[in-house]
Design a protein around this motif. Structure first.
Motif, mmCIF file in Angstrom:
data_model
loop_
_atom_site.group_PDB
_atom_site.id
_atom_site.type_symbol
_atom_site.label_atom_id
_atom_site.label_comp_id
_atom_site.label_asym_id
_atom_site.label_seq_id
_atom_site.Cartn_x
_atom_site.Cartn_y
_atom_site.Cartn_z
ATOM 1 N N ARG A 81 0.741 -1.203 0.085
ATOM 2 C CA ARG A 81 -0.132 -0.067 -0.151
ATOM 3 C C ARG A 81 0.709 1.381 0.036
ATOM 4 O O ARG A 81 2.001 1.212 0.699
ATOM 5 C CB ARG A 81 -1.034 0.057 1.137
ATOM 6 N N ARG A 82 0.565 2.235 -0.596
ATOM 7 C CA ARG A 82 1.115 3.471 -0.746
ATOM 8 C C ARG A 82 0.634 4.209 0.830
ATOM 9 O O ARG A 82 -0.422 4.125 1.188
ATOM 10 C CB ARG A 82 1.010 4.173 -1.920
ATOM 11 N N PRO A 83 1.812 5.207 1.253
ATOM 12 C CA PRO A 83 1.123 5.828 2.374
ATOM 13 C C PRO A 83 0.032 6.709 1.934
ATOM 14 O O PRO A 83 -0.320 7.169 1.094
ATOM 15 C CB PRO A 83 2.409 6.651 2.729
ATOM 16 N N ARG A 84 -0.710 7.021 3.059
ATOM 17 C CA ARG A 84 -1.735 7.871 3.095
ATOM 18 C C ARG A 84 -1.330 9.392 2.771
ATOM 19 O O ARG A 84 -0.569 9.719 3.438
ATOM 20 C CB ARG A 84 -2.726 7.711 4.267
ATOM 21 N N SER A 85 -2.057 9.885 1.996
ATOM 22 C CA SER A 85 -1.656 11.385 1.534
ATOM 23 C C SER A 85 -1.910 12.455 2.813
ATOM 24 O O SER A 85 -3.158 12.293 3.434
ATOM 25 C CB SER A 85 -2.444 11.873 0.349
ATOM 26 N N PRO A 86 -1.225 13.111 3.219
ATOM 27 C CA PRO A 86 -1.272 14.187 4.508
ATOM 28 C C PRO A 86 -2.319 15.255 3.917
ATOM 29 O O PRO A 86 -2.597 16.062 4.807
ATOM 30 C CB PRO A 86 0.056 14.663 4.698
ATOM 31 N N TRP A 87 -2.728 15.387 2.611
ATOM 32 C CA TRP A 87 -3.432 16.423 2.034
ATOM 33 C C TRP A 87 -4.849 15.897 1.942
ATOM 34 O O TRP A 87 -5.863 16.697 1.195
ATOM 35 C CB TRP A 87 -2.844 16.901 0.795
ATOM 36 N N GLY A 88 -5.131 14.580 2.380
ATOM 37 C CA GLY A 88 -6.630 14.144 2.325
ATOM 38 C C GLY A 88 -6.866 13.790 1.097
ATOM 39 O O GLY A 88 -8.168 13.732 0.666
ATOM 40 N N ARG A 89 -6.147 13.519 0.222
ATOM 41 C CA ARG A 89 -6.462 12.847 -1.342
ATOM 42 C C ARG A 89 -6.315 11.235 -1.113
ATOM 43 O O ARG A 89 -5.324 10.991 -0.716
ATOM 44 C CB ARG A 89 -5.645 13.633 -2.322
#
Length: 89
Positions: A81-89
């Motif tokens: 999995r790719r890391p969750r975006s800190p910008w909410g996307r």
């Protein structure tokens, strides 16, 4: 517009020059010791692909073998999995 390049630069970037000539219609003058030696230009006018031409080319491509989709899914799963975006996307 014609771009002037040294013979050394032309040798080092020959493939790139050919692509720029073919796909962009650019022209180059190759110089050695500041003297123009040759001109590199498209052999034929640059032809833009129509959507019909593109569709025809895509139809002519070989079809992937039966295991291709499974190989792509396997490779995608192995990436994690790719890391969750800190910008909410």
């Amino acid at each position: 517009m014609t771009t002037h390049v040294s013979a050394t630069e032309a040798v080092r970037t020959f493939s790139d020059l050919l692509n720029r000539i073919r796909y962009r219609g650019e022209e180059f003058v190759v110089e050695r010791a500041g003297e123009a030696i040759c001109r590199m230009t498209p052999a034929a006018p640059v032809k833009a692909l129509s959507l019909r031409d593109l569709a025809s080319l895509l139809r002519e491509l070989p079809k992937p073998d039966a295991g291709y989709a499974a190989d792509v899914r396997k490779a995608a799963r192995s990436q994690g999995r790719r890391p969750r975006s800190p910008w909410g996307r």
